[in-house]
Scaffold this motif. Sequence first.
Motif, PDB file in Angstrom:
ATOM      1  N   SER A  27      17.730  29.645  29.057  1.00 42.06           N
ATOM      2  CA  SER A  27      17.594  28.349  29.722  1.00 42.06           C
ATOM      3  C   SER A  27      18.498  27.364  29.004  1.00 42.06           C
ATOM      4  N   VAL A  28      18.909  26.332  29.731  1.00 40.39           N
ATOM      5  CA  VAL A  28      19.737  25.314  29.078  1.00 40.39           C
ATOM      6  C   VAL A  28      18.891  24.119  28.659  1.00 40.39           C
ATOM      7  N   GLU A  29      17.602  24.208  28.845  1.00 45.12           N
ATOM      8  CA  GLU A  29      16.746  23.072  28.523  1.00 45.12           C
ATOM      9  C   GLU A  29      16.848  22.743  27.035  1.00 45.12           C
ATOM     10  N   GLY A  30      17.174  21.499  26.758  1.00 49.18           N
ATOM     11  CA  GLY A  30      17.296  21.057  25.374  1.00 49.18           C
ATOM     12  C   GLY A  30      18.615  21.432  24.728  1.00 49.18           C
ATOM     13  N   LEU A  31      19.424  22.231  25.429  1.00 46.21           N
ATOM     14  CA  LEU A  31      20.720  22.642  24.880  1.00 46.21           C
ATOM     15  C   LEU A  31      21.658  21.438  24.828  1.00 46.21           C
ATOM     16  N   ARG A  32      22.349  21.292  23.718  1.00 51.05           N
ATOM     17  CA  ARG A  32      23.309  20.183  23.593  1.00 51.05           C
ATOM     18  C   ARG A  32      24.666  20.684  24.090  1.00 51.05           C
ATOM     19  N   ILE A  33      25.123  20.105  25.176  1.00 49.12           N
ATOM     20  CA  ILE A  33      26.381  20.541  25.787  1.00 49.12           C
ATOM     21  C   ILE A  33      27.438  19.458  25.618  1.00 49.12           C
ATOM     22  N   GLY A  34      28.595  19.884  25.126  1.00 48.12           N
ATOM     23  CA  GLY A  34      29.712  18.952  24.979  1.00 48.12           C
ATOM     24  C   GLY A  34      30.715  19.155  26.091  1.00 48.12           C
ATOM     25  N   VAL A  35      31.210  18.041  26.611  1.00 49.49           N
ATOM     26  CA  VAL A  35      32.230  18.095  27.661  1.00 49.49           C
ATOM     27  C   VAL A  35      33.472  17.399  27.121  1.00 49.49           C
ATOM     28  N   PRO A  36      34.505  18.175  26.777  1.00 50.41           N
ATOM     29  CA  PRO A  36      35.679  17.580  26.140  1.00 50.41           C
ATOM     30  C   PRO A  36      36.536  16.799  27.129  1.00 50.41           C
ATOM     31  N   LYS A  37      36.731  15.517  26.832  1.00 43.75           N
ATOM     32  CA  LYS A  37      37.439  14.681  27.799  1.00 43.75           C
ATOM     33  C   LYS A  37      38.882  15.141  27.984  1.00 43.75           C
ATOM     34  N   GLU A  38      39.473  15.771  26.935  1.00 44.08           N
ATOM     35  CA  GLU A  38      40.868  16.217  27.036  1.00 44.08           C
ATOM     36  C   GLU A  38      41.048  17.366  28.031  1.00 44.08           C
ATOM     37  N   TYR A  39      39.933  17.963  28.473  1.00 42.05           N
ATOM     38  CA  TYR A  39      40.029  19.087  29.409  1.00 42.05           C
ATOM     39  C   TYR A  39      39.850  18.644  30.862  1.00 42.05           C
ATOM     40  N   PHE A  40      39.670  17.348  31.038  1.00 47.25           N
ATOM     41  CA  PHE A  40      39.495  16.834  32.411  1.00 47.25           C
ATOM     42  C   PHE A  40      40.551  15.767  32.638  1.00 47.25           C
ATOM     43  N   VAL A  41      41.779  16.209  32.671  1.00 47.78           N
ATOM     44  CA  VAL A  41      42.888  15.263  32.761  1.00 47.78           C
ATOM     45  C   VAL A  41      43.730  15.553  33.983  1.00 47.78           C
ATOM     46  N   GLU A  42      44.626  14.646  34.258  1.00 44.85           N
ATOM     47  CA  GLU A  42      45.518  14.799  35.397  1.00 44.85           C
ATOM     48  C   GLU A  42      46.328  16.095  35.249  1.00 44.85           C
ATOM     49  N   GLY A  43      46.594  16.712  36.357  1.00 42.39           N
ATOM     50  CA  GLY A  43      47.301  17.991  36.314  1.00 42.39           C
ATOM     51  C   GLY A  43      46.366  19.130  36.628  1.00 42.39           C
ATOM     52  N   THR A  44      45.074  18.870  36.475  1.00 41.93           N
ATOM     53  CA  THR A  44      44.102  19.893  36.834  1.00 41.93           C
ATOM     54  C   THR A  44      43.756  19.730  38.313  1.00 41.93           C
ATOM     55  N   ASP A  45      43.706  20.856  38.970  1.00 40.76           N
ATOM     56  CA  ASP A  45      43.376  20.863  40.394  1.00 40.76           C
ATOM     57  C   ASP A  45      42.034  20.150  40.623  1.00 40.76           C
ATOM     58  N   PRO A  46      41.997  19.160  41.531  1.00 41.56           N
ATOM     59  CA  PRO A  46      40.760  18.388  41.745  1.00 41.56           C
ATOM     60  C   PRO A  46      39.580  19.260  42.166  1.00 41.56           C
ATOM     61  N   GLN A  47      39.857  20.321  42.907  1.00 47.91           N
ATOM     62  CA  GLN A  47      38.752  21.205  43.337  1.00 47.91           C
ATOM     63  C   GLN A  47      38.164  21.934  42.131  1.00 47.91           C
ATOM     64  N   VAL A  48      39.039  22.344  41.219  1.00 47.17           N
ATOM     65  CA  VAL A  48      38.572  23.005  40.000  1.00 47.17           C
ATOM     66  C   VAL A  48      37.704  22.030  39.211  1.00 47.17           C
ATOM     67  N   MET A  49      38.255  20.813  39.049  1.00 45.97           N
ATOM     68  CA  MET A  49      37.547  19.790  38.299  1.00 45.97           C
ATOM     69  C   MET A  49      36.169  19.537  38.920  1.00 45.97           C
ATOM     70  N   ALA A  50      36.129  19.429  40.243  1.00 46.11           N
ATOM     71  CA  ALA A  50      34.873  19.122  40.931  1.00 46.11           C
ATOM     72  C   ALA A  50      33.853  20.239  40.753  1.00 46.11           C
ATOM     73  N   LEU A  51      34.289  21.489  40.852  1.00 46.25           N
ATOM     74  CA  LEU A  51      33.366  22.618  40.704  1.00 46.25           C
ATOM     75  C   LEU A  51      32.797  22.678  39.291  1.00 46.25           C
ATOM     76  N   VAL A  52      33.657  22.441  38.302  1.00 41.61           N
ATOM     77  CA  VAL A  52      33.193  22.484  36.903  1.00 41.61           C
ATOM     78  C   VAL A  52      32.234  21.323  36.636  1.00 41.61           C
ATOM     79  N   ARG A  53      32.599  20.135  37.166  1.00 41.81           N
ATOM     80  CA  ARG A  53      31.710  18.971  37.019  1.00 41.81           C
ATOM     81  C   ARG A  53      30.340  19.250  37.651  1.00 41.81           C
ATOM     82  N   ALA A  54      30.387  19.845  38.811  1.00 44.52           N
ATOM     83  CA  ALA A  54      29.128  20.134  39.521  1.00 44.52           C
ATOM     84  C   ALA A  54      28.261  21.081  38.689  1.00 44.52           C
TER      85      ALA A  54
END
Lengths: 478, 483
Positions: free
Chosen positions: B258-285
Amino acid sequence: MKYLVNIGLETHVQLKTRTKMFCGCLLSTESEPNTNVCPVCLGLPGALPRANKEAVKFTVMSGLMLGCEIARHAEFARKNYFYPDMSKNYQISQSERPLCLGGSVEIHEGGVPSGAPKRVRINHIHLEEDAAKINHYARHSGVDYNRCGTPLMEIVGEPDLASPDEAMEYLQKLREILVYAGVSDCNLEDGNMRSDVNVSLRPEGSAKLGTKVEIKNMNTFKGIHAALEFEIARQTALLEAGGAVVQETRRWDGDLGETFSMRTKENAHDYRYFPEPDLLPVDLSEEQVEQWRKALPEAPEAKRARFQETLGLPAYDAGVLAAQKPLADFFEATLAAGAPAKLAANWIMGDLLRLLGAASLDVADLRTVTPASLAALLKLVDAKTVNGPTAKALLEEIFKKGGDPEAIVKERGLAQVADSGAIEALARQAIEANPKPAAEFRGGKAASLQFLVGQVMKLSKGKANPKLAAEALRKLLS
Amino acid sequence: MASIDISSLSVASAQDALRRGDFTSVELTQSVLDTIAAKDGAIGAYLTVDADGALAGAAEADARRRAGEDRDLLGIPVAMKDIFNVKGQPCTCASRILEGYVAPFDATVVARLRAEGAIPCGRVNMDEFAMGASTEHSAFQVTRNPVAPDRVPGGSSGGSAAAVAGGLALASLGTDTGGSIRQPASFCGCVGLKPSYGRVSRYGVTAFASSLDQVGPIARDVEDAAILLQAIAGADPHDQTCLDRPVPDYRAALAGASVEGLRIGVPKEYFVEGTDPQVMALVRAAIDKAAAAGARVEEISLPHTEYAIAVYYIVATAEASANLARFDGVRYGRREVGPDGSLQSLYDLSRTHGFGPEVKRRILLGTWVLSSGYYDAYYNRALKVRTLVRRDFEAAFAKVDAILCPVAPTPAFKLDSTVNDPLQAYLCDAFTVPANLAGLCGVSIPCGRTADLGLPVGLQILCPPFAEPTLLRTARAMEGLLK
């Protein structure tokens, strides 16, 4: 103008580990070509090296014997070059972080025993793998990878040597120490010890080193000496004619007795060293190094000094006895078995070495005479139980067949006659049987006494003490 | 003989069926061989199939089972990237220079799979010497993405991913030097696991970049990946860089994930221009789903991310320039001598004609960055920046348990679209190479398909070195949330 010479040596020494540097193949010079090989030393795809601990130990031991600082953290590096003698086309060696730093070898100035002591500095010692052997035939060449991966220790000396003779003494001392340490046989015929040299000339009075030339491909100490002499003469002639020495690598041709240019600085290899990613760094703990230090044999130089200082041996004796570890060990074991030092030194250096020489036998392989039996014999000599000639005969007998000297002396009644009454009786007998020499001695011919002593010895079947016999004769004839 | 549909069969369910006696390993293996024969023509995943060897292995596995043995991989055929030495099988690394070379020994991972009863059934395609991200650099054949045949399967373990995604294998082994397991898994919609550096032996795995290479599984689901990792992980006396650390029970770690209580980091440098918006949206979701399921999500920064590509292409090529030096025509592989019969001509011709353009490009690059006068500016500096990249992650993992991010900036691209633009191709590795530089473990799991073309997109999960239990647990939990 007079020129001063600076010579530096890079000496490669094969370590006598059980297995190769980076794989489990056995070391052997005798095997059929390409039989002691595996995916690792053949450089097959996917094979990985693993470092031989014994080779690290031997290198550290060598460093300790030579007074080096032992690196607590050492690393392997890849030295890149294409040649079929290196199966991976890179050699695993050490570059930035070698195992041993500094250190020195003590020699005599000029390479002669009378020269003042001189320290030849070592820059560092590193550990690497040997290359394969390439055999050239009429129409093709063959590579034998049996030697590929043999642990090789490179001792990089500073250019402190001032003559070919000094270089010879340096190599001999180095060899003595490494054989002592038990890390290599340093057998030149088998290529256990190979040196590249660099040599430069500078005008007398100048501290700055001249342009150096490297020379490769000498297989013997003699070859190194000859190559250095040739190169010094070549460079001297060049400089005296107003020319300049070019920084280059030259190849010694032993048949022609000349060096030939192999490559100049501009064409030098770029080995592109970088840290070997397949091996972990070698991290040595203080305890580990101490443990190896404690297991070290005494260095030959220290042994020599001890033989002189604490045993009172002359410098020459100490030198002969300490030169080879097996001989020194035999000598010390003989002392430990109770023999007096000077007596043991004389007998080992004299009669024992003569017998060994005549039998072409190494002291390490001597099984008949043991330190214990030699000590027993020398104790009999020291106590005057047997006289010199008897002892000599006994040693020869034991050398041939072995045996306990005390038992032989007892069994055959070889104990020297030292009873003055008995000797006097024999002396009287000798005088009576030989009136002429007796009269001559009385008349002042001193040499006649020796004849009479000989007669006493004969009558005693060699057992009389010759000194006491002479005294008795003098007394009777006075 | 019953034909078994292996198109969506997992290792775990196949094993259950084998245990129950629903089918034998010989039947299962024959079905895999039949499926390859029927369907691989259109995909091109396999370079060689060892039918006789596989069936013999299957018969042996069946005998072991009858003798009472029971193992998670007993009797399971596994596809092997053409980089692994399997005794008696060719090992070409998809290169002409190794054409005809037959491996004389088993890689440690192969020996371990065999000990577990798995069957190396065939060799799958890859970019030559694992250099590439599309499998188009194979010297032998094109491998198509089974989901979209006009697109690449990713690379370099493209054959491994295509075989699993195309229903031509239950699972496979690949290698990951800069993303070569995770990226093709993302492109093909599989699970691809890159273990921590030092977790799995590299002995017998033809080296590309020794300080970065790791062996890992490509599988249908996280559980299968855990089963395969279990079999291959652990110290090896033949590989000093494979560390002697205990191997946890990875499958057990999945229980109740389970991910309950898990500390998840989302690196801002990996969500930058140049990445396909659909990819970005799926990962964000996917990240939103984790948050909704009780994970504590926070944005983190990995400030040296932008240098990772440069560092990677210096370090990897430098090591490769030496690692590939042994392919010289002297002892094995392609041998071509010039009319003068010289050694130089042997080197020149064997290597010129043996290596493909991408491999040559990297050897030249690696030789250059190590050469005298450039070493400090390139290689040495790259090592220093590599340390900074590693420290970025150390700092991040002080705060979070796992990092979630995209695997690649795009979904699978079209065949022939990047081969002529190497720099563009290199930039596509931006999100995967940092894990290799830092020795992390990472996994790519499917997180949906693009809306327009239905192309698979992967979610990348990264954990600290040797935190595979956390990585697998997180992946398993996310797998459940994303279904």
